[in-house]
Design an enzyme around this catalytic site. Structure first.
Site, PDB file in Angstrom:
ATOM      1  N   ASP A   1       0.879  -1.166   0.000  1.00 13.64           N
ATOM      2  CA  ASP A   1       0.000   0.000   0.000  1.00 13.64           C
ATOM      3  C   ASP A   1       0.921   1.221   0.000  1.00 13.64           C
ATOM      4  OD1 ASP A   1      -2.089   1.789   0.061  1.00 13.64           O
ATOM      5  OD2 ASP A   1      -3.154   0.814   1.696  1.00 13.64           O
TER       6      ASP A   1
HETATM    7  C1  BGC Z   1      -5.069   3.350   0.249  1.00 14.59           C
HETATM    8  C2  BGC Z   1      -5.123   2.439  -0.967  1.00 14.59           C
HETATM    9  C3  BGC Z   1      -4.859   3.229  -2.217  1.00 14.59           C
HETATM   10  C4  BGC Z   1      -3.523   3.945  -2.082  1.00 14.59           C
HETATM   11  C5  BGC Z   1      -3.161   4.779  -3.285  1.00 14.59           C
HETATM   12  C6  BGC Z   1      -3.791   4.176   0.282  1.00 14.59           C
HETATM   13  O1  BGC Z   1      -3.816   5.122   1.306  1.00 14.59           O
HETATM   14  O2  BGC Z   1      -5.156   2.580   1.431  1.00 14.59           O
HETATM   15  O3  BGC Z   1      -6.375   1.810  -1.060  1.00 14.59           O
HETATM   16  O4  BGC Z   1      -4.877   2.382  -3.339  1.00 14.59           O
HETATM   17  O5  BGC Z   1      -3.566   4.799  -0.949  1.00 14.59           O
HETATM   18  O6  BGC Z   1      -3.995   5.882  -3.352  1.00 14.59           O
END
Ligand code: BGC
Length: 812
Positions: free
Chosen positions: A223
């Protein structure tokens, strides 16, 4: 791309080249490498649409209904079509990897990202997620199963250590990911959280069961910002660190390999996976790449409109719906959400729709020339102000609707200026000498009185009205959650009285300093009318109308990534509003516009209660189809709804000493309600259509061998006077089990269509896994031979048939 070819490409790269590929090149791109003909691959959120590489309100996207609405479809064919739409949007925007679906579960109704997940149930989530994966990937665009694993709430999400047993992981939280891997998903995203002491980007769960037992051959991506160290994630089977180029891998990983801390073959394995992905999405020199989006604007609108109706859940109906336009002279459309609906949840999933049809617009269009539509918003919602838009703001330089965005140097000189459509600017252009971002607008107040103005962001910020400073403060960044820092920073507000409706120049400035993120949001809200008078106006309109559609819902302040909810209330005076209009008009339809469960204390007073979730851009067209009977409300609840938060068996999402215990074990969702003997307001699986059904004979095997799937056939007749669709559900129970089990558990479903008066047969396939449990002692799936109860019905709480199924060990 064959494995031999991957090996040959790998041989062309030295250690530095290989390691460079394992961190992002930018926030959204992976690195390219000329030596092997690899171009950068572009990633984008997901799942409500495909935003593309920039947070820019001018770059619009198709906006789908929220995942909770898609979980309510119980229709894998339609979900696949929606996956095709996401892929088409990805192609249109040059995106290779869509960061969807989210496969976490509705463990607690308070989960801030509830709207972004499909269901409380591992089987329904797995089937829905797998269908979306198939739909996306069929067009050569990668899907990403996220967030692996047990990332089911937001409180402390960056560091929370979830304590959950191996059996519960296997049977409940890992199961949807396993289904996605079986569907061939090309990426899995490792979450921010820890599970049983290991941060997910360095968790042993990446190797087993993901890559070993399940045979996942794709890329495990972190993530965004979840990578915390160099060596452990490299050894633990993480493949790609996003974003980049800086981060704990980069040069540090080269050194770790040179120092013998990480074997080079571990790096090779990651690069091999990345190249395999590149081959799949057409990012390697020789592979073809899909170029033409499959969906045009009209197909997009048609599919999304159909999805809104198909995912809407009719909770109750006292012979009010569908409304017959011929019987209506005047319709009152009431509620702030009728004109300003909540179309999507907050956070990284957000996209900018090119257009949106509000419930009010949709109803007006459908009743045009047939009935008069009166709109009364009723009491305000009492929420913080919304970002400036094009409605009553104009660019002070060009006069165009919107705002002026400027970047200023140290001395306050303009380095860059551009016209924008929103006061919410998350990614202003990068100009190295810029020290201040300024957003200004000429605000035309519709009313004099006490206005609220606000600015969100981190660092030193000021707000001025006609040159008079009304807010000046330093707001240091105290969180490492990117959803807060970059997407949804806290709003600081000030109230001030505007004596006239003369235009006023609003100027907001934020100092640009390292570590304060890039987001700046400028917001304003007019004075709210007194609640009593607004309520009285709504009641008056309801009394005079032939039917009332009152739209209530949550706001971006309650359902958003980065925060859990504090309660399940609708907020403001919305409960009083529904009660008051329902009391004067029997034909009152309450339309609920929320991503997750809310308390509906008036549910027995309204003529009908219809959930539309966060319906996306076609909110109003799809809603009108359902209200006036052009389409049936097709949805079934993907999650059990409590009458009151206090009744819900599982709500805790607050870590204690950094740990969050999933002490309820396998008893999640309807299983927990059944275990505790409590009665929810509406069970998992519940939802009404516009016709009625009579369930007939059930054909199920009396015995089944261990390891075999089996089929349940249910005959049913449409006893109403219009065609309809029914979702037949099968559950299992094992009352005298030697292992702890849910009171009953969902095993499968099938939907049927039938004309009025016609018979249909629902064929429900139940996989062998439904009869298995995970044995921690033997570290494998086991089956208890003997008698199981098989149940058939319309929801977890409405089962009309039961029989016995004997499971034998299959020998002889
Ligand atoms: C979220 C993800 C997301 C990523 C990119 C993170 O903070 O948990 O779901 O894909 O950011 O935006």
């Amino acid at each position: 791309m064959s494995e031999d070819m991957l090996d040959r490409l790998l041989e062309k790269l030295d250690l530095v080249q290989k390691v460079r590929l394992l961190s992002g090149a930018t926030t959204w791109r992976t690195a390219g490498e000329q030596a092997v003909g690899l171009r950068e691959m572009v990633t984008s959120d997901g799942p409500a649409g495909v935003r593309g590489e920039a947070w820019d309100e001018r770059l619009t996207s198709a906006l789908l209904p929220s995942a909770s609405a898609i979980g309510a479809l119980w229709d894998e064919g339609l979900v696949e079509e929606l996956g095709g739409l996401l892929a088409s949007e990805a192609v249109r925007k040059g995106v290779d990897v869509v960061l969807a679906p989210t496969l976490n579960l509705h463990r607690t109704p308070l989960g801030g990202r509830h709207f972004e997940c499909f269901s409380e149930d591992p089987v329904l989530t797995g089937r829905t997620g797998a269908a979306l994966v198939r739909g996306i990937q069929a067009a050569g665009v990668a899907a990403t199963a996220k967030h692996y694993v047990a990332n089911d709430s937001e409180t402390g999400r960056m560091h929370v250590d979830v304590r959950v047993s191996e059996r519960v992981l296997r049977e409940v939280y890992l199961a949807p990911f396993e289904a996605a891997v079986e569907a061939g998903v090309w990426l899995v995203m490792a979450g921010y959280n820890s599970v049983n002491g290991a941060t997910m980007t360095a968790s042993p769960l990446l190797a087993e069961p993901l890559k070993g037992d399940w045979g996942f051959d794709g890329v495990v991506v972190s993530d965004w910002g979840a990578l915390r160290s160099t060596v452990e994630p490299a050894l633990a089977a993480l493949d790609l660190a996003m974003p980049g180029p800086q981060g704990p891998w980069a040069e540090s990983l080269v050194r770790a390999v040179e120092d013998g801390l990480v074997p080079e073959r571990a790096v090779d394995e990651k690069v091999r996976r990345l190249l395999r992905l590149a081959g799949r999405v057409g990012a390697l020199g020789t592979s073809p790449r899909p170029r033409t989006p499959a969906f045009g604007p009209d197909d997009t609108r048609t599919l999304l409109r159909r999805t809104v109706a198909a995912g809407s859940v009719l909770l109750s109906n006292r012979a009010v719906l569908p409304l017959d336009p011929a019987s209506l002279a005047t319709v009152a459309v009431i509620g702030v959400h009728a004109g300003s609906p909540r179309l999507q949840g907050g956070g990284s999933a957000g996209v900018f729709p090119a257009h949106a049809v509000t419930p009010l617009d949709g109803i007006r269009a459908r009743l045009e020339g047939l009935a008069r539509v009166v709109h009364v918003p009723g009491p305000g919602l009492g929420v913080p102000p919304a970002p400036l838009g094009t409605g009553w703001c104009s660019d002070p330089r060009s006069g165009e609707p919107g705002v002026l965005l400027r970047l200023l140097d140290e001395a306050g000189h303009e380095l860059h200026a551009e016209h924008r459509l929103s006061g919410r600017q998350l990614e202003p252009p990068v100009v190295p000498a810029a020290r201040t971002v300024e957003i200004s607008a000429l605000v035309r107040p519709q009313a004099a009185g006490e206005w609220t103005f606000g600015i969100a962001g981190f660092g030193r910020m000021t707000l001025a009205l006609d040159g008079r400073t009304v807010l000046d403060g330093a707001f240091p960044c105290t969180t490492d959650d990117p959803a807060v820092v970059h997407v949804n920073p806290p709003l600081h507000t000030v109230r001030t009285t505007l004596d006239t409706t003369q235009p006023v120049l609003l100027t907001a400035r934020r100092e640009l300093v390292p570590g304060a993120g890039r987001a700046t949001v400028v917001a304003a809200a007019p004075p709210e009318p007194g609640a009593a008078a607004a309520l009285a106006e709504a009641v008056g309109a309801a009394r005079d109308a032939d039917a009332v559609i009152v739209v209530v819902g949550t706001t971006e302040h309650t359902e958003t990534e980065g925060h859990d909810r504090g309660d399940l209330r609708l907020g403001g005076h919305q409960d009083a509003l529904v009660r008051a209009v329902a009391a004067v008009n029997r034909r009152t339809v309450a339309v609920v516009n929320s991503g997750g469960p809310v308390e509906l204390p008036w549910r027995d007073e309204a003529g009908a209660v219809l959930l539309t979730w966060f319906p996306g851009q076609e909110a109003g067209t799809g809603l009108a189809d359902v209200l006036f009977g052009d389409a049936e409300p097709g949805g079934r609840l993907p999650t059990t709804w409590a009458a009151a938060l206090a009744d819900a068996p599982v709500t805790h999402a607050h870590p204690v000493d950094g740990r969050l215990s999933y002490g309820e074990g396998v008893h999640i969702g309807h299983r927990a309600w059944l275990l505790t003997g409590r009665r929810p307001a509406y069970w998992f699986g519940h939802g009404l259509g516009y016709t009625t059904w009579e369930y007939g004979a059930v054909e199920a095997p009396a015995a089944v061998a261990e390891g075999s799937s089996f089929t349940v056939r249910v005959g049913l007749r449409n006893t109403g006077d219009r065609p309809g669709r029914e979702v037949v559900q099968v559950y299992l129970a094992r009352p005298r089990s030697a292992v702890e089990r849910p009171a009953r558990w969902f095993a499968g479903y099938a939907a049927v269509h039938a004309e009025a008066g016609a018979w249909a047969s629902a064929v429900v396939e139940v996989p062998a896994r439904a009869l298995r449990h995970w044995s921690e002692a033997e570290r494998s799936w086991r089956t208890e031979p003997g008698a199981y109860e098989l149940l058939v019905g319309r929801s977890a709480g409405d089962l009309t048939w039961s029989g016995t199924l004997h499971l034998h060990d299959g020998v002889g």
